[in-house]
Design a protein around this motif. Structure first.
Motif, PDB file in Angstrom:
ATOM      1  N   GLU A 249       0.814  -1.097   0.272  1.00  0.00           N
ATOM      2  CA  GLU A 249      -0.119   0.355   0.225  1.00  0.00           C
ATOM      3  C   GLU A 249       0.560   1.288  -0.363  1.00  0.00           C
ATOM      4  OE1 GLU A 249       0.017  -2.640   1.399  1.00  0.00           O
ATOM      5  OE2 GLU A 249      -1.828  -3.656   1.566  1.00  0.00           O
ATOM      6  N   ALA A 250       1.465   1.543   0.910  1.00  0.00           N
ATOM      7  CA  ALA A 250       3.116   2.865   0.677  1.00  0.00           C
ATOM      8  C   ALA A 250       3.160   2.546  -0.396  1.00  0.00           C
ATOM      9  CB  ALA A 250       4.172   1.840   1.504  1.00  0.00           C
ATOM     10  N   GLU A 251       3.682   1.328  -1.565  1.00  0.00           N
ATOM     11  CA  GLU A 251       4.170   1.988  -2.684  1.00  0.00           C
ATOM     12  C   GLU A 251       3.249   2.593  -3.604  1.00  0.00           C
ATOM     13  OE1 GLU A 251       5.263  -1.767  -4.789  1.00  0.00           O
ATOM     14  OE2 GLU A 251       6.504  -2.028  -3.086  1.00  0.00           O
ATOM     15  N   ALA A 252       1.687   2.429  -3.785  1.00  0.00           N
ATOM     16  CA  ALA A 252       1.195   2.766  -4.554  1.00  0.00           C
ATOM     17  C   ALA A 252       1.482   4.401  -3.899  1.00  0.00           C
ATOM     18  CB  ALA A 252      -0.566   2.142  -3.895  1.00  0.00           C
ATOM     19  N   TYR A 253       1.055   4.925  -2.850  1.00  0.00           N
ATOM     20  CA  TYR A 253       1.649   6.359  -2.121  1.00  0.00           C
ATOM     21  C   TYR A 253       2.008   7.050  -2.074  1.00  0.00           C
ATOM     22  CZ  TYR A 253      -3.886   5.538  -1.363  1.00  0.00           C
ATOM     23  OH  TYR A 253      -4.799   4.847  -1.324  1.00  0.00           O
ATOM     24  N   ALA A 254       2.797   6.057  -2.784  1.00  0.00           N
ATOM     25  CA  ALA A 254       4.767   6.555  -2.483  1.00  0.00           C
ATOM     26  C   ALA A 254       4.529   7.770  -3.566  1.00  0.00           C
ATOM     27  CB  ALA A 254       6.316   5.870  -2.725  1.00  0.00           C
ATOM     28  N   PRO A 255       6.181   9.049  -3.591  1.00  0.00           N
ATOM     29  CA  PRO A 255       5.207  10.565  -3.997  1.00  0.00           C
ATOM     30  C   PRO A 255       6.685  10.733  -5.095  1.00  0.00           C
ATOM     31  CG  PRO A 255       7.165  10.758  -1.998  1.00  0.00           C
ATOM     32  CD  PRO A 255       6.586   9.084  -1.962  1.00  0.00           C
ATOM     33  N   THR A 256       6.044  10.778  -6.185  1.00  0.00           N
ATOM     34  CA  THR A 256       6.254   9.780  -7.921  1.00  0.00           C
ATOM     35  C   THR A 256       7.367  11.055  -8.188  1.00  0.00           C
ATOM     36  OG1 THR A 256       4.646  11.482  -8.896  1.00  0.00           O
ATOM     37  CG2 THR A 256       4.372   9.001  -8.218  1.00  0.00           C
ATOM     38  N   SER A 257       7.427  11.990  -7.165  1.00  0.00           N
ATOM     39  CA  SER A 257       8.371  13.110  -7.766  1.00  0.00           C
ATOM     40  C   SER A 257       9.617  13.379  -6.891  1.00  0.00           C
ATOM     41  CB  SER A 257       7.515  14.395  -7.465  1.00  0.00           C
ATOM     42  OG  SER A 257       6.694  15.167  -8.479  1.00  0.00           O
ATOM     43  N   PRO A 258      11.079  12.894  -7.802  1.00  0.00           N
ATOM     44  CA  PRO A 258      12.408  12.944  -6.882  1.00  0.00           C
ATOM     45  C   PRO A 258      12.286  14.466  -6.622  1.00  0.00           C
ATOM     46  CG  PRO A 258      12.919  13.540  -9.237  1.00  0.00           C
ATOM     47  CD  PRO A 258      11.462  13.543  -9.249  1.00  0.00           C
ATOM     48  N   PRO A 259      12.843  14.602  -5.262  1.00  0.00           N
ATOM     49  CA  PRO A 259      13.834  16.029  -4.837  1.00  0.00           C
ATOM     50  C   PRO A 259      14.368  16.429  -6.088  1.00  0.00           C
ATOM     51  CG  PRO A 259      15.314  14.081  -4.012  1.00  0.00           C
ATOM     52  CD  PRO A 259      14.319  13.180  -4.745  1.00  0.00           C
ATOM     53  N   LEU A 260      14.262  18.178  -5.745  1.00  0.00           N
ATOM     54  CA  LEU A 260      14.712  18.394  -7.129  1.00  0.00           C
ATOM     55  C   LEU A 260      15.975  18.488  -7.123  1.00  0.00           C
ATOM     56  CD1 LEU A 260      12.606  21.865  -6.646  1.00  0.00           C
ATOM     57  CD2 LEU A 260      12.392  19.925  -8.080  1.00  0.00           C
ATOM     58  N   ALA A 261      16.845  18.402  -6.426  1.00  0.00           N
ATOM     59  CA  ALA A 261      18.759  17.936  -5.607  1.00  0.00           C
ATOM     60  C   ALA A 261      18.969  16.798  -6.756  1.00  0.00           C
ATOM     61  CB  ALA A 261      18.947  18.247  -5.137  1.00  0.00           C
ATOM     62  N   ARG A 262      18.104  15.606  -6.915  1.00  0.00           N
ATOM     63  CA  ARG A 262      18.731  14.898  -7.679  1.00  0.00           C
ATOM     64  C   ARG A 262      18.441  15.114  -9.177  1.00  0.00           C
ATOM     65  NH1 ARG A 262      14.755   9.938  -8.729  1.00  0.00           N
ATOM     66  NH2 ARG A 262      15.477   8.563 -10.542  1.00  0.00           N
ATOM     67  N   THR A 263      19.662  14.337  -9.842  1.00  0.00           N
ATOM     68  CA  THR A 263      19.693  14.339 -11.411  1.00  0.00           C
ATOM     69  C   THR A 263      19.285  13.646 -12.268  1.00  0.00           C
ATOM     70  OG1 THR A 263      22.141  15.528 -11.239  1.00  0.00           O
ATOM     71  CG2 THR A 263      22.132  14.471 -13.457  1.00  0.00           C
ATOM     72  N   ILE A 264      18.224  13.748 -13.502  1.00  0.00           N
ATOM     73  CA  ILE A 264      17.793  12.757 -14.271  1.00  0.00           C
ATOM     74  C   ILE A 264      18.821  12.211 -15.464  1.00  0.00           C
ATOM     75  CG2 ILE A 264      15.468  12.495 -15.609  1.00  0.00           C
ATOM     76  CD1 ILE A 264      14.526  14.694 -13.918  1.00  0.00           C
ATOM     77  N   VAL A 265      19.057  11.503 -15.607  1.00  0.00           N
ATOM     78  CA  VAL A 265      19.504  11.203 -16.696  1.00  0.00           C
ATOM     79  C   VAL A 265      19.782  10.051 -17.912  1.00  0.00           C
ATOM     80  CG1 VAL A 265      22.085  10.333 -17.440  1.00  0.00           C
ATOM     81  CG2 VAL A 265      21.615  11.324 -15.187  1.00  0.00           C
ATOM     82  N   GLY A 266      19.459  10.032 -18.922  1.00  0.00           N
ATOM     83  CA  GLY A 266      18.920   8.796 -19.450  1.00  0.00           C
ATOM     84  C   GLY A 266      18.503   9.776 -20.944  1.00  0.00           C
ATOM     85  N   ARG A 267      18.296   8.384 -22.222  1.00  0.00           N
ATOM     86  CA  ARG A 267      17.819   8.883 -23.455  1.00  0.00           C
ATOM     87  C   ARG A 267      16.386   9.654 -23.191  1.00  0.00           C
ATOM     88  NH1 ARG A 267      20.845   4.535 -23.784  1.00  0.00           N
ATOM     89  NH2 ARG A 267      22.714   4.805 -25.754  1.00  0.00           N
TER      90      ARG A 267
END
Length: 226
Positions: A30-48
């Protein structure tokens, strides 16, 4: 003895009741279903990435949308106009500046890994941040080749790149282009089916002149009929 049994059943009933804790405090699936989907702003997003428009990227694996900070571009349906007249035609040739900005961003990002550093979140939930391809600032590249203009706030170097692009008439700076903010405020039809004539009419009643061809036209001597 009966009293003890009564207390025992009351305790069991209490344990069977649902917990009053908030969903975010729940442990397990149940916790996973309500876990925040947005990362903290300090996190770097990497990918294609996939390119949505001239300043928006989509990281499919992370399911995150990032808008390039410090720049503004033509909206996808927005048209600019070539100041050169062809075959003495009174009609200016339309230039799809929004589509060309998107195409240039796709060329800049390619199939390589992109890294973005989110600084804040936009009103539509997209992250806003500076993004890099092989160490090169993508927003600066868009400005350098004339397919974006400086937005505010932005990095100090962006203004210098814009001056160079305007002087060289690179990208959209070679065309009559309506101020992006003015276009967004005035354009009623903002779909991809928008016709060039709609932007031609907006250009006729423009409030701002942001591209060099407007200045060139005012400096051009008036032609006298002979």
């Amino acid at each position: 003895m009966k009293v003890r049994r009564l207390y025992f059943f009351v305790a069991l009933a209490t344990l069977a009741l649902p917990s009053p804790c908030r969903p975010a405090d729940t442990l397990g699936p149940e916790a996973e279903a309500y876990a925040p989907t947005s990362p903290p702003l300090a996190r770097t997003i990497v990918g294609r990435v996939a390119v949505i428009d001239g300043n928006t990227l989509w990281f499919s694996r992370a399911a995150m949308k990032v808008r390039l900070a410090g720049i503004d571009v033509c909206a996808l349906p927005q048209w600019a106009f070539d100041p050169k007249r062809y075959e003495k035609s009174p009609v200016l040739k339309p230039v799809p500046c929004g589509a060309l900005a998107k195409a240039w961003l796709k060329r800049t990002t390619g199939d390589q890994e992109i890294s973005c550093m989110p600084a804040k979140i936009d009103s539509d939930g997209a992250f806003i941040g500076y993004c890099f391809a092989r160490g090169r600032d993508i927003g600066a590249e868009m400005i350098r080749f004339g397919w974006a203009r400086v937005g505010y706030p932005s990095l100090p170097s962006y203004a210098s790149w814009q001056r160079h692009a305007m002087a060289a008439r690179s990208g959209m700076w070679a065309a009559y282009v309506l101020d992006m903010g003015e276009w967004r405020a005035k354009a009623i039809d903002q779909t991809l089916q928008r016709k060039p004539i709609a932007d031609f009419n907006l250009m006729a009643e423009r409030r701002l002149e942001i591209s060099p061809p407007f200045i060139d036209a005012r400096r051009r001597p008036a032609q006298a009929d002979r």
